[in-house]
Write an enzyme that holds these catalytic residues in place. Structure first.
Site, PDB file in Angstrom:
ATOM      1  N   GLY A   6       0.814  -1.216   0.000  1.00 50.27           N
ATOM      2  CA  GLY A   6       0.000   0.000   0.000  1.00 50.27           C
ATOM      3  C   GLY A   6       0.846   1.263   0.000  1.00 50.27           C
ATOM      4  CB  THR A   7       3.921   2.220   1.868  1.00 50.24           C
ATOM      5  OG1 THR A   7       3.352   1.858   3.123  1.00 50.24           O
ATOM      6  CG2 THR A   7       4.796   3.441   2.035  1.00 50.24           C
ATOM      7  CB  ALA A  59      -1.550  -9.123  -0.480  1.00 43.25           C
ATOM      8  CB  THR A  96      12.929  -9.901 -10.646  1.00 44.01           C
ATOM      9  OG1 THR A  96      14.051  -9.629 -11.486  1.00 44.01           O
ATOM     10  CG2 THR A  96      12.419 -11.307 -10.890  1.00 44.01           C
ATOM     11  CB  CYS A 144      -2.851  12.661  26.258  1.00 47.97           C
ATOM     12  SG  CYS A 144      -2.785  10.976  26.781  1.00 47.97           S
TER      13      CYS A 144
END
Ligand code: PLP
Length: 378
Positions: free
Chosen positions: A71-72, A200, A237, A329
């Site tokens: 995702g990143t 995934a 790859t 906090c």
């Protein structure tokens, strides 16, 4: 000791069916997909068949799916490439976006490549469509990144409506769908968004693999430079085992979507009811206690101030219960949750996120509640 895993928004266990496919391939299918011999061709077929199946599951074309390390990378690729290639000078996101979105945008803003605006959100984290319109009226052709579901408090945005607003203003829309792909149906023929990101390990697949969906209307140049893999868009790859594993995980997720969703919602409802009746003073962040109007895998709980709250996460871990936390906090330190510090800035209460999967059971929830009772009531 009994160990209970309630941190599925962080990562899910790999499904046994996924492990067995990956295991077989690791032994038999070790060719490089770029090689022209039979081993290479087999590996290439694995990659392309996986792409086709994933595209079918989302009702889009294989040409729109590019494999990434997760995702990143997908978020960073959409942000950096679209902003550079379309000469975008203004971007919009919300303060509760994931760091995989906030940090690349803030990096571009710090380097004065863009001006970054934050769209207003309400106390539940819902984007103000009026403010979005206002920002886009002043800055048409912006890059907008709004996450579909928040990983900490489970707020789900009306991303179709946000897409309509963006289209009206000729803005490019990216949505971080890392918590929702594999958990909600997507029909990308009907939903004409520019970029989506998937990972995934959030749907019982392996870690270190994901994909970016890029609409056919978008034309960007590669994020990384190197070989010609992924039609020159993502050199390196291909991780064929992980790609095949992700494909199997997504197939299983969509095959069993209705059943698994219902089951997980029952677990979540059970936990909400038990918390309300057994632990006095408990609250829920955002609208995550609204089962049908929040990410059903996430329950973000605000526990009352108590001598035990400070060490709550640690104490639960000692008792064999894995979940995640972050209190508003603590936001001054590196440990605080940026999401809770926006939603509930002055609170001294402990925030704990319990997140569920199809592998959890009612017994596990009851066990967790009993331990919480011991901590808070005894
Ligand atoms: N976006 C969201 C909403 C997430 O929850 C995560 C994972 O925690 C990411 C992005 C990053 O995904 P990955 O771990 O695959 O890089």
């Amino acid at each position: 000791m009994k160990r209970i895993y309630l941190d599925n928004a962080a990562s899910t266990p790999i499904a046994p069916e996924v492990i067995s496919i990956m295991h077989k391939m690791m032994i038999e299918d070790f060719g490089n997909p770029s090689s022209i011999h039979s081993y290479g061709r087999t590996a290439k077929n694995i990659v392309e068949n996986s792409r086709k199946k994933i595209a079918d599951l989302l009702n889009t074309s294989p040409g729109s799916i590019f494999f990434t390390s997760g995702g990143t990378e997908a978020d960073n690729m959409a942000i950096n490439c679209a902003i550079e290639d379309y000469n975008i000078t203004h971007a919009i996101t919300s303060k509760i976006s994931h760091h995989a979105v906030l940090y690349p945008l803030q990096n571009l803003a710090n380097k004065k490549k863009i001006k970054l605006s934050y769209v207003k959100i309400d106390k539940n984290g819902l984007v103000s469509n009026d403010h979005l319109e206002e920002l886009l009226n002043k800055n048409p052709r912006s890059f907008v990144s709004i996450m579909h579901a928040n990983n900490e408090i489970g707020t789900i945005q009306n991303i179709s409506r946000i897409n309509e607003i963006c289209k009206k203003h000729n803005a490019i829309l990216h949505s971080d769908t890392v918590q929702t792909i594999g958990h909600y149906p997507f029909d990308l023929q009907k939903f004409d968004i520019d970029f989506l990101a998937a990972s995934a390990h959030k749907f019982h697949g392996p870690k270190g693999i994901g994909f970016i969906y890029i609409s056919e209307n978008i034309n960007i140049s590669p994020f990384l430079r190197g070989g010609g893999q992924e039609r020159n868009m993502r050199p390196g790859t291909e991780n064929i085992y992980a790609i095949a594993g992700m494909c199997k995980a997504l197939e299983l997720a969509y095959e069993n979507l209705t059943k698994d969703t219902k089951y997980i919602k029952e677990l979540k409802s059970h936990m909400i009811n038990k918390l309300r009746t057994e632990i006095p003073g408990v609250n829920f962040y955002g609208n995550c206690a609204n089962i049908d109007n929040s990410l059903y895998t996430v329950l973000s709980v605000s526990f009352p101030e108590h001598s035990a709250s400070e060490m709550l996460l640690f104490n639960l871990d000692i008792l064999g219960i894995s979940c995640s936390g972050g209190s508003a906090c603590a936001s001054g330190s590196t440990k605080g949750s940026h999401v809770l510090s926006i939603i509930d800035p002055d609170s001294r209460r402990s925030g704990i996120r319990f997140s569920f999967s199809k592998y959890n059971t009612i017994d596990e929830i009851d066990f967790t509640i009993n331990k919480l009772k011991e901590i808070f009531i005894s």
